[in-house]
Design an enzyme around this catalytic site. Sequence first.
Site, PDB file in Angstrom:
ATOM      1  N   GLY A   1       0.860  -1.187   0.000  1.00 21.83           N
ATOM      2  CA  GLY A   1       0.000   0.000   0.000  1.00 21.83           C
ATOM      3  C   GLY A   1       0.891   1.229   0.000  1.00 21.83           C
ATOM      4  O   GLY A   1       1.848   1.301  -0.750  1.00 21.83           O
ATOM      5  N   GLU A   2       0.587   2.178   0.848  1.00 18.87           N
ATOM      6  CA  GLU A   2       1.396   3.398   0.969  1.00 18.87           C
ATOM      7  C   GLU A   2       2.039   3.403   2.351  1.00 18.87           C
ATOM      8  O   GLU A   2       1.360   3.608   3.366  1.00 18.87           O
ATOM      9  CB  GLU A   2       0.492   4.622   0.804  1.00 18.87           C
ATOM     10  CG  GLU A   2       0.650   5.341  -0.499  1.00 18.87           C
ATOM     11  CD  GLU A   2       2.096   5.553  -0.923  1.00 18.87           C
ATOM     12  OE1 GLU A   2       2.911   6.043  -0.108  1.00 18.87           O
ATOM     13  OE2 GLU A   2       2.411   5.225  -2.079  1.00 18.87           O
ATOM     14  N   SER A   3       3.338   3.213   2.394  1.00 19.97           N
ATOM     15  CA  SER A   3       3.992   3.061   3.690  1.00 19.97           C
ATOM     16  C   SER A   3       3.876   4.310   4.564  1.00 19.97           C
ATOM     17  O   SER A   3       3.770   4.205   5.786  1.00 19.97           O
ATOM     18  CB  SER A   3       5.456   2.660   3.501  1.00 19.97           C
ATOM     19  OG  SER A   3       6.139   3.609   2.731  1.00 19.97           O
TER      20      SER A   3
ATOM     21  N   CYS B   1       6.148  -5.335   0.221  1.00 23.79           N
ATOM     22  CA  CYS B   1       6.228  -4.032  -0.447  1.00 23.79           C
ATOM     23  C   CYS B   1       6.196  -2.893   0.583  1.00 23.79           C
ATOM     24  O   CYS B   1       7.168  -2.702   1.297  1.00 23.79           O
ATOM     25  CB  CYS B   1       5.147  -3.927  -1.508  1.00 23.79           C
ATOM     26  SG  CYS B   1       5.607  -2.812  -2.822  1.00 23.79           S
TER      27      CYS B   1
ATOM     28  N   ARG C   1      12.646   3.475  -1.647  1.00 21.43           N
ATOM     29  CA  ARG C   1      11.232   3.423  -2.073  1.00 21.43           C
ATOM     30  C   ARG C   1      11.107   3.699  -3.570  1.00 21.43           C
ATOM     31  O   ARG C   1      11.838   4.504  -4.129  1.00 21.43           O
ATOM     32  CB  ARG C   1      10.425   4.463  -1.299  1.00 21.43           C
ATOM     33  CG  ARG C   1      10.302   4.121   0.156  1.00 21.43           C
ATOM     34  CD  ARG C   1       9.545   5.184   0.905  1.00 21.43           C
ATOM     35  NE  ARG C   1       8.163   5.272   0.463  1.00 21.43           N
ATOM     36  CZ  ARG C   1       7.348   6.270   0.797  1.00 21.43           C
ATOM     37  NH1 ARG C   1       7.774   7.265   1.538  1.00 21.43           N
ATOM     38  NH2 ARG C   1       6.111   6.276   0.373  1.00 21.43           N
TER      39      ARG C   1
ATOM     40  N   ILE D   1       4.802  -3.686  -7.759  1.00 21.89           N
ATOM     41  CA  ILE D   1       3.961  -2.495  -7.941  1.00 21.89           C
ATOM     42  C   ILE D   1       4.624  -1.348  -7.177  1.00 21.89           C
ATOM     43  O   ILE D   1       4.522  -1.263  -5.956  1.00 21.89           O
ATOM     44  CB  ILE D   1       2.518  -2.716  -7.420  1.00 21.89           C
ATOM     45  CG1 ILE D   1       1.897  -3.948  -8.084  1.00 21.89           C
ATOM     46  CG2 ILE D   1       1.669  -1.476  -7.662  1.00 21.89           C
ATOM     47  CD1 ILE D   1       0.541  -4.352  -7.510  1.00 21.89           C
ATOM     48  N   ARG D   2       5.341  -0.543  -7.894  1.00 18.46           N
ATOM     49  CA  ARG D   2       6.088   0.576  -7.279  1.00 18.46           C
ATOM     50  C   ARG D   2       6.851   0.083  -6.048  1.00 18.46           C
ATOM     51  O   ARG D   2       6.820   0.694  -4.982  1.00 18.46           O
ATOM     52  CB  ARG D   2       5.130   1.724  -6.923  1.00 18.46           C
ATOM     53  CG  ARG D   2       4.406   2.272  -8.146  1.00 18.46           C
ATOM     54  CD  ARG D   2       3.404   3.353  -7.788  1.00 18.46           C
ATOM     55  NE  ARG D   2       4.065   4.506  -7.206  1.00 18.46           N
ATOM     56  CZ  ARG D   2       3.744   5.035  -6.025  1.00 18.46           C
ATOM     57  NH1 ARG D   2       2.784   4.521  -5.298  1.00 18.46           N
ATOM     58  NH2 ARG D   2       4.392   6.080  -5.576  1.00 18.46           N
TER      59      ARG D   2
ATOM     60  N   HIS E   1       4.749  -8.680  -4.395  1.00 17.53           N
ATOM     61  CA  HIS E   1       3.444  -9.007  -3.807  1.00 17.53           C
ATOM     62  C   HIS E   1       3.100 -10.486  -3.986  1.00 17.53           C
ATOM     63  O   HIS E   1       2.369 -10.832  -4.923  1.00 17.53           O
ATOM     64  CB  HIS E   1       2.353  -8.165  -4.480  1.00 17.53           C
ATOM     65  CG  HIS E   1       2.394  -6.723  -4.128  1.00 17.53           C
ATOM     66  ND1 HIS E   1       1.670  -6.187  -3.092  1.00 17.53           N
ATOM     67  CD2 HIS E   1       3.093  -5.702  -4.667  1.00 17.53           C
ATOM     68  CE1 HIS E   1       1.909  -4.898  -3.006  1.00 17.53           C
ATOM     69  NE2 HIS E   1       2.774  -4.570  -3.951  1.00 17.53           N
TER      70      HIS E   1
ATOM     71  N   GLU F   1       0.994 -12.158  -2.516  1.00 20.22           N
ATOM     72  CA  GLU F   1      -0.455 -12.367  -2.341  1.00 20.22           C
ATOM     73  C   GLU F   1      -1.230 -12.146  -3.632  1.00 20.22           C
ATOM     74  O   GLU F   1      -2.417 -12.440  -3.706  1.00 20.22           O
ATOM     75  CB  GLU F   1      -0.994 -11.437  -1.231  1.00 20.22           C
ATOM     76  CG  GLU F   1      -1.088  -9.960  -1.565  1.00 20.22           C
ATOM     77  CD  GLU F   1       0.251  -9.218  -1.579  1.00 20.22           C
ATOM     78  OE1 GLU F   1       1.306  -9.869  -1.428  1.00 20.22           O
ATOM     79  OE2 GLU F   1       0.231  -7.985  -1.753  1.00 20.22           O
TER      80      GLU F   1
HETATM   81  N1  GLN Z   1       5.518   2.787  -3.242  1.00 14.76           N
HETATM   82  C1  GLN Z   1       4.890   2.406  -2.015  1.00 14.76           C
HETATM   83  C2  GLN Z   1       5.596   3.044  -0.805  1.00 14.76           C
HETATM   84  O1  GLN Z   1       6.635   3.571  -0.970  1.00 14.76           O
HETATM   85  C3  GLN Z   1       4.861   0.886  -1.873  1.00 14.76           C
HETATM   86  C4  GLN Z   1       4.065   0.285  -3.006  1.00 14.76           C
HETATM   87  C5  GLN Z   1       3.368  -1.006  -2.669  1.00 14.76           C
HETATM   88  O2  GLN Z   1       3.263  -1.415  -1.512  1.00 14.76           O
HETATM   89  N2  GLN Z   1       2.844  -1.646  -3.690  1.00 14.76           N
HETATM   90  O3  GLN Z   1       5.107   2.999   0.263  1.00 14.76           O
END
Ligand code: GLN
Length: 196
Positions: free
Chosen positions: A46-48, A78, A105, A133-134, A169, A171
């Site tokens: 997600g978004e850390s 992630c 990141r 994913i990013r 990921h 999952e």
């Molecule tokens: N780019 C997100 C971050 O820096 C991590 C991306 C993800 O969990 N898929 O938090």
Amino acid sequence: MKIGILAVQGDFAAHAAMLAGMGIESVEVRTREDLTGCDGLILPGGESTTQLQFLQEEGLYDAIKQFADSGKAILGTCAGAILLATEVKNPQQESLGLLDMTVLRNGYGRQVHSDVVSGPSTLKKEPMEMVFIRGPIFERVGPDVKVLAEYAGKPALVQKGHILAAAFHPELTEDTTVHRYFLQQAGGNGSARPRA
Ligand code: GLN
């Protein structure tokens, strides 16, 4: 065996679905109390930054550190891996510091911004499928950190004791290898049935 999944933001439901497919009970963790009775904890993608802020506001930050100190297993994927690292760059950010590594990141840049790739793993004979994913680059891992899978010459799945971190990921694939290994660390026998 009961596994907690941090359910603040991000793809916690995908982890719950994977565990359910393996016949494992999970609970959504939003408070310190939710952690009680859990044998392991998953920190999802997600978004850390958002997740970190929530952990600090809700007192979960210290609770998760205590959970780890008591020898319980944690899997961070992630954004979850970013939360576990001892050092976070691009930009710098505070973290739980439970796994000795430096992460960058969004480190894979535009080429592997979001992609499905595969790389070698010590957990299985065949290459492991990895959904990025990013994702963060695991730029440096400490001498006691085991590398369980790699992508493009960089660690992508690492372990220190009961703590596991994936830059990708697991999952979001049909492959239960990483979750099975995590359940073994959490004290299960890892013989959960494979997904149909
Ligand atoms: N780019 C997100 C971050 O820096 C991590 C991306 C993800 O969990 N898929 O938090």
